[in-house]
Scaffold this active site. Structure first.
Site, PDB file in Angstrom:
ATOM      1  N   ARG A   1     -95.666  46.182 -37.410  1.00  0.00           N
ATOM      2  CA  ARG A   1     -96.012  45.820 -39.684  1.00  0.00           C
ATOM      3  C   ARG A   1     -97.869  45.102 -38.956  1.00  0.00           C
ATOM      4  O   ARG A   1     -98.767  45.621 -39.671  1.00  0.00           O
ATOM      5  CB  ARG A   1     -95.756  45.875 -40.286  1.00  0.00           C
ATOM      6  CG  ARG A   1     -95.377  46.572 -41.911  1.00  0.00           C
ATOM      7  CD  ARG A   1     -95.072  45.739 -42.667  1.00  0.00           C
ATOM      8  NE  ARG A   1     -94.020  46.835 -42.714  1.00  0.00           N
ATOM      9  CZ  ARG A   1     -92.354  46.689 -43.882  1.00  0.00           C
ATOM     10  NH1 ARG A   1     -93.033  46.757 -44.884  1.00  0.00           N
ATOM     11  NH2 ARG A   1     -91.120  46.652 -43.744  1.00  0.00           N
TER      12      ARG A   1
ATOM     13  N   GLY B   1    -100.638  46.215 -37.096  1.00  0.00           N
ATOM     14  CA  GLY B   1    -101.171  47.169 -37.658  1.00  0.00           C
ATOM     15  C   GLY B   1    -101.630  47.127 -39.029  1.00  0.00           C
ATOM     16  O   GLY B   1    -102.571  47.975 -39.200  1.00  0.00           O
TER      17      GLY B   1
ATOM     18  N   GLU C   1     -98.942  53.693 -36.244  1.00  0.00           N
ATOM     19  CA  GLU C   1     -97.529  53.686 -36.443  1.00  0.00           C
ATOM     20  C   GLU C   1     -96.429  52.397 -35.932  1.00  0.00           C
ATOM     21  O   GLU C   1     -97.227  51.692 -35.679  1.00  0.00           O
ATOM     22  CB  GLU C   1     -97.138  55.056 -35.551  1.00  0.00           C
ATOM     23  CG  GLU C   1     -95.728  55.820 -35.545  1.00  0.00           C
ATOM     24  CD  GLU C   1     -94.638  54.952 -34.583  1.00  0.00           C
ATOM     25  OE1 GLU C   1     -94.769  55.418 -33.822  1.00  0.00           O
ATOM     26  OE2 GLU C   1     -94.292  54.344 -34.308  1.00  0.00           O
TER      27      GLU C   1
ATOM     28  N   CYS D   1     -89.426  53.619 -31.955  1.00  0.00           N
ATOM     29  CA  CYS D   1     -89.279  53.502 -33.175  1.00  0.00           C
ATOM     30  C   CYS D   1     -89.294  54.667 -33.850  1.00  0.00           C
ATOM     31  O   CYS D   1     -88.826  54.487 -35.215  1.00  0.00           O
ATOM     32  CB  CYS D   1     -91.320  54.001 -33.176  1.00  0.00           C
ATOM     33  SG  CYS D   1     -91.985  55.085 -32.319  1.00  0.00           S
TER      34      CYS D   1
ATOM     35  N   GLU E   1     -87.659  46.375 -40.540  1.00  0.00           N
ATOM     36  CA  GLU E   1     -87.343  46.371 -38.995  1.00  0.00           C
ATOM     37  C   GLU E   1     -87.094  45.537 -38.009  1.00  0.00           C
ATOM     38  O   GLU E   1     -87.762  44.956 -38.674  1.00  0.00           O
ATOM     39  CB  GLU E   1     -88.089  47.531 -38.394  1.00  0.00           C
ATOM     40  CG  GLU E   1     -88.225  47.851 -36.992  1.00  0.00           C
ATOM     41  CD  GLU E   1     -89.514  48.529 -36.646  1.00  0.00           C
ATOM     42  OE1 GLU E   1     -89.704  49.845 -35.956  1.00  0.00           O
ATOM     43  OE2 GLU E   1     -90.268  47.701 -36.446  1.00  0.00           O
TER      44      GLU E   1
HETATM   45  P1  NAP Z   1     -97.834  44.024 -31.795  1.00  0.00           P
HETATM   46  O1  NAP Z   1     -97.006  42.716 -32.055  1.00  0.00           O
HETATM   47  O2  NAP Z   1     -97.783  44.888 -32.831  1.00  0.00           O
HETATM   48  O3  NAP Z   1     -98.679  44.450 -30.667  1.00  0.00           O
HETATM   49  C1  NAP Z   1     -99.447  45.683 -29.960  1.00  0.00           C
HETATM   50  C2  NAP Z   1    -101.000  45.201 -29.775  1.00  0.00           C
HETATM   51  O4  NAP Z   1    -101.951  45.326 -31.254  1.00  0.00           O
HETATM   52  C3  NAP Z   1    -101.438  44.665 -28.714  1.00  0.00           C
HETATM   53  O5  NAP Z   1    -102.369  45.001 -28.049  1.00  0.00           O
HETATM   54  C4  NAP Z   1    -100.975  43.214 -29.640  1.00  0.00           C
HETATM   55  O6  NAP Z   1    -102.074  42.423 -29.398  1.00  0.00           O
HETATM   56  C5  NAP Z   1    -102.121  44.052 -30.912  1.00  0.00           C
HETATM   57  N1  NAP Z   1    -102.009  42.951 -32.124  1.00  0.00           N
HETATM   58  C6  NAP Z   1    -100.962  42.519 -32.552  1.00  0.00           C
HETATM   59  N2  NAP Z   1    -101.030  41.669 -33.764  1.00  0.00           N
HETATM   60  C7  NAP Z   1    -103.221  42.290 -33.826  1.00  0.00           C
HETATM   61  C8  NAP Z   1    -103.593  41.046 -34.929  1.00  0.00           C
HETATM   62  N3  NAP Z   1    -103.248  40.110 -35.902  1.00  0.00           N
HETATM   63  N4  NAP Z   1    -104.897  41.752 -34.492  1.00  0.00           N
HETATM   64  C9  NAP Z   1    -105.681  42.056 -33.799  1.00  0.00           C
HETATM   65  N5  NAP Z   1    -104.846  43.026 -32.837  1.00  0.00           N
HETATM   66  C10 NAP Z   1    -103.115  42.583 -32.936  1.00  0.00           C
HETATM   67  O7  NAP Z   1     -96.736  44.920 -31.208  1.00  0.00           O
HETATM   68  P2  NAP Z   1     -95.606  44.763 -29.695  1.00  0.00           P
HETATM   69  O8  NAP Z   1     -95.960  43.693 -28.767  1.00  0.00           O
HETATM   70  O9  NAP Z   1     -95.933  46.384 -29.296  1.00  0.00           O
HETATM   71  O10 NAP Z   1     -94.660  44.327 -30.632  1.00  0.00           O
HETATM   72  C11 NAP Z   1     -94.120  43.385 -31.445  1.00  0.00           C
HETATM   73  C12 NAP Z   1     -93.348  44.209 -32.225  1.00  0.00           C
HETATM   74  O11 NAP Z   1     -93.982  45.566 -33.021  1.00  0.00           O
HETATM   75  C13 NAP Z   1     -91.517  44.474 -32.457  1.00  0.00           C
HETATM   76  O12 NAP Z   1     -91.038  43.442 -32.265  1.00  0.00           O
HETATM   77  C14 NAP Z   1     -91.127  45.171 -32.794  1.00  0.00           C
HETATM   78  O13 NAP Z   1     -90.875  44.436 -34.034  1.00  0.00           O
HETATM   79  C15 NAP Z   1     -92.353  45.419 -33.371  1.00  0.00           C
HETATM   80  N6  NAP Z   1     -93.208  46.841 -32.707  1.00  0.00           N
HETATM   81  C16 NAP Z   1     -92.603  48.287 -33.026  1.00  0.00           C
HETATM   82  C17 NAP Z   1     -92.497  49.935 -33.066  1.00  0.00           C
HETATM   83  C18 NAP Z   1     -92.503  51.086 -33.384  1.00  0.00           C
HETATM   84  O14 NAP Z   1     -92.704  52.193 -32.855  1.00  0.00           O
HETATM   85  N7  NAP Z   1     -91.884  51.053 -35.200  1.00  0.00           N
HETATM   86  C19 NAP Z   1     -93.262  50.356 -31.528  1.00  0.00           C
HETATM   87  C20 NAP Z   1     -93.467  48.530 -30.619  1.00  0.00           C
HETATM   88  C21 NAP Z   1     -93.192  47.062 -31.746  1.00  0.00           C
HETATM   89  P3  NAP Z   1    -101.843  40.829 -28.125  1.00  0.00           P
HETATM   90  O15 NAP Z   1    -101.263  41.800 -26.936  1.00  0.00           O
HETATM   91  O16 NAP Z   1    -102.778  40.148 -27.756  1.00  0.00           O
HETATM   92  O17 NAP Z   1    -100.732  40.903 -28.743  1.00  0.00           O
END
Ligand code: NAP
Length: 519
Positions: free
Chosen positions: A240, A243, A262, A299, A392
C-alpha cells in the site's frame, strides 16, 4: 555485471549495483546488476514516446503476432526460468512451471482479444443533417492507446505480474509501449524474460522503444520513471505504501496520469451459520489450503474470517489452529516481505483483545526467509474498536473474528476497507436472508464468492481482480482478465471525418466485421 535494457541497447554500467539473494539460505547470488542512471530512464521514455506513435497504427493482427510469438518464446525458456527463479524466489518448480504457463496463456488471451477486435468499443452516431432544431453531426468513437506505460514488477508474481506479465501484455495489446521497473528480488528472472521480449520485438519488426527494463530502487529510478512526461499510465502490484507513493508522484506531475495500483486486501471470509461436522472439516481444510498457498503471499490470501462464534466457533478455532500448526515453515520471497510479515504478527499479537491460538516457532537466526503460520482470534467488539486489526498482514496468518448477531456482522462488513474479494459460506437460503448485507458487500469488493475460497484467480474475460481503495487505486479497473486492457486505452471521438480518414474500425463498411454500437 548486467545493466538495464534500453530498447535494443544496454543501459549504463553505473557504480551502484545490487545482487539478488537466495531466500532459502540468505546467500547473495553472484551476478551484479547496475542501477539504471537517470539518463537511462530518460532514454527509455524518449524511445517509448517515439514507439507510441508507430504502435498506435498497429492493427490487431500485428499485435497478435507479437504476443503469440512472445508466448511461445517464454514457453521455450521454461527450464531456464525454473533454474533462475527457484534460486531468486525459493518458489518450488511446479509453481514456476505453472506461472510460466499462466504468463504465456495471458499473452495468447490478449492476442485473441485484439485479433477479434471487438474490445475497442466502437460507437457510431451517423449524421442527421435534417434534424430540427439543429442538425446532428457524424460522431464516431473507439478506444485508442494511452501511450507509454510504466510497469512495476510484483515480487509475488515474478512472471505473471512482471516483465511480460498481465500489465505489460495488456499494455502491448492496447498498443502502448512498456517501460518496466524490475523488482530487486528477482532481477535474473526479469532479465531472462526481457531478453526474450527484445528478440521477439526484433523478429516481429516492432520499434525498439516498445520495451525497456530498468534495474534500480523504487524511490529513485521508479519515481523518476513515473515522473517522466512521456509516461501516460502506471501498472503496479505491491504494498500500500509503495502504490500510494507512486500514485502521489503521478498525481503531482504537471500532467497527472492514472496509476493502476493493486495494493492491499485482507479478503474477508464470512461464515453465516454454524456448520455440521463434515462441513466444518471441509471448510477448515479449504481455509488452510487457501491461507498457506504460496506461503500466504497471494494478494487474495484470506486474512480474516468472520464466524458466528459460540461453541461451534470454539471448535472451529481450535481445529483450524491445529491444521495450521501442521504446515511446515517455508521461505518467503524476500527479506523485506518476511520482515513485514513478522512485524505485522508482532503488532497484531500484542494488540489488546487478540489471542494468539497458534504461532509456528521460528529460528530467528535462520539466514533465509523462513516463515510459519499463525492463527489469532478475537471478538467482533474488539475488531470494530481497533482499525489496526484490519491492516493486511501479508503471509500465512489468519485472524478469526467471532460475531454475536446478524446486526454485528453487518457492522463488521460496513467497517472493512475496500477488498479484492469477499467470500461467503452458507446455504442458498442465506443469500436470501442476507440480501441487504450482500448488496452492501458489492460496494466493498471486486469479486464476491459463494462457498469458494478466493486464492485462485481464473484468467478469463469475466474475472475482476480489483476493488475499492486500498485494494486498488482505481476501483473501475481489473488487473487480471481481458478487462485489464481498458486501463491503457482511452476513448477518442472523431466528428465529421471523411470515411477514408477514420480508423478502419469506424469506417462505414466495417471492413474488420467487428461488433459496433450504431445509430
Ligand atoms: P513493494 O515494497 O511495494 O515493492 C514493489 C515495487 O515498488 C518495487 O519495485 C519497489 O522498489 C517499488 N516501491 C516500493 N516503495 C516505493 C516508493 N515509495 N516509491 C517508489 N517505488 C516504490 O512490495 P513488495 O516488495 O512486493 O512487498 C512488500 C510488501 O508489500 C509485502 O510485505 C506486502 O505487505 C505487500 N504486498 C502486497 C501484495 C498484494 O497483492 N496485496 C503483493 C505484494 C506485496 P524496490 O525494488 O526498490 O523496493
Amino acid at each position: 555485471m548486467e545493466s538495464s535494457i534500453i530498447g535494443y541497447s544496454r543501459g549504463d554500467y553505473s557504480a551502484k549495483t545490487f545482487q539478488a539473494v537466495n531466500p532459502s539460505n540468505g546467500e547473495k547470488l553472484s551476478v551484479h546488476y547496475a542501477f539504471a542512471s537517470y539518463s537511462d530512464v530518460d532514454k527509455a521514455c524518449e524511445i517509448a514516446a517515439d514507439a507510441a506513435m508507430e504502435m498506435a497504427g498497429f492493427d490487431g493482427k500485428k499485435k497478435a503476432v507479437f504476443l503469440r510469438f512472445l508466448a511461445d518464446g517464454i514457453d521455450e525458456i521454461t527450464d531456464l526460468l525454473v533454474e533462475i527463479m527457484r534460486l531468486e524466489t525459493g518458489l518450488p518448480e511446479p509453481r514456476v512451471r505453472g506461472e510460466t504457463g499462466r504468463t504465456s496463456g495471458q499473452l495468447r488471451m490478449f492476442a485473441n482479444l485484439v485479433e477479434e477486435g471487438n474490445w475497442v468499443d466502437a460507437r457510431i452516431d451517423r449524421a442527421q443533417p435534417e434534424r430540427q432544431p439543429l442538425p446532428k453531426p457524424d460522431l464516431r468513437s473507439m478506444l485508442r492507446p494511452m501511450g507509454p506505460v510504466a510497469v512495476f514488477c510484483a515480487s509475488n508474481f515474478p512472471l505473471a505480474f512482471s516483465v511480460a506479465g498481465g500489465d505489460s501484455a495488456s499494455a502491448w495489446a492496447a498498443g502502448c509501449p512498456v517501460v518496466v521497473k524490475a523488482h530487486h528480488a528477482h532481477p535474473g528472472t526479469a532479465l531472462l524474460v526481457a531478453e526474450k521480449v527484445v528478440d521477439c520485438l526484433k523478429a516481429c519488426d516492432w520499434p525498439e522503444g516498445a520495451f525497456s527494463l530498468l534495474f534500480g530502487e523504487g524511490r529513485t529510478v521508479g519515481q523518476a520513471l513515473v515522473s517522466n512526461p512521456s509516461i501516460k499510465a502506471v501498472g503496479f502490484t505491491g504494498s500500500r505504501s509503495g502504490g500510494k507513493a507512486l500514485f502521489d508522484v503521478a498525481s503531482s506531475r504537471p500532467e497527472p496520469i492514472p496509476v493502476f495500483a493493486e495494493m492491499s486486501s485482507i479478503n474477508p471470509i464470512v461464515v453465516f451459520n454454524e456448520m455440521d461436522d463434515q462441513t466444518t472439516e471441509e471448510f477448515t481444510d479449504g481455509l488452510m489450503g487457501s491461507a498457506t498457498l504460496g506461503t500466504g503471499q497471494f494478494c487474495t490470501n484470506p486474512g480474516v474470517v468472520f464466524h458466528p462464534g459460540g461453541n461451534w466457533g470454539k471448535t472451529f478455532v481450535s481445529s483450524y489452529a491445529k491444521k495450521m500448526s501442521e504446515f511446515s515453515p517455508c521461505p518467503m520471497l524476500h527479506k523485506g516481505i518476511r520482515q513485514a510479515y513478522l512485524s505485522g504478527l508482532n503488532r497484531l499479537s500484542s494488540t489488546p483483545g487478540i489471542e494468539v491460538v497458534h504461532q509456528s516457532e521460528l529460528d530467528l537466526q535462520d539466514p533465509g526467509c523462513l516463515a510459519g503460520t499463525c492463527v489469532m482470534s478475537t471478538h467482533a467488539d474488539n475488531f470494530l474498536n481497533d482499525e489496526s486489526m484490519m491492516d493486511e498482514v501479508f503471509g500465512p496468518s489468519t485472524l478469526l473474528v467471532a460475531y454475536d448477531s446478524k446486526e454485528q456482522l453487518m457492522e463488521l462488513t460496513k467497517r472493512i476497507e475496500g477488498q479484492l474479494t469477499i467470500s461467503l459460506f452458507g446455504e442458498n437460503s442465506d443469500l436470501i436472508e442476507n440480501e441487504l448485507l450482500i448488496a452492501f458487500l458489492e460496494t466493498k469488493a471486486g469479486r464476491i464468492l459463494f462457498n469458494q475460497f478466493p486464492t485462485g484467480v481464473e484468467v478469463c474475460p469475466s474475472v475482476v481482480h480489483g476493488g475499492p481503495y486500498p485494494a486498488t487505486s482505481d476501483s473501475r479497473s481489473t488487473s487480471v482478465g481481458t478487462g485489464a486492457i481498458l486501463r491503457f486505452a482511452r476513448p477518442i471521438c472523431y466528428q465529421g471525418f471523411p470515411d477514408k480518414f477514420l480508423p478502419v474500425e469506424l469506417q462505414e463498411k466495417n471492413p474488420l466485421g467487428i461488433r459496433r454500437s450504431e445509430v
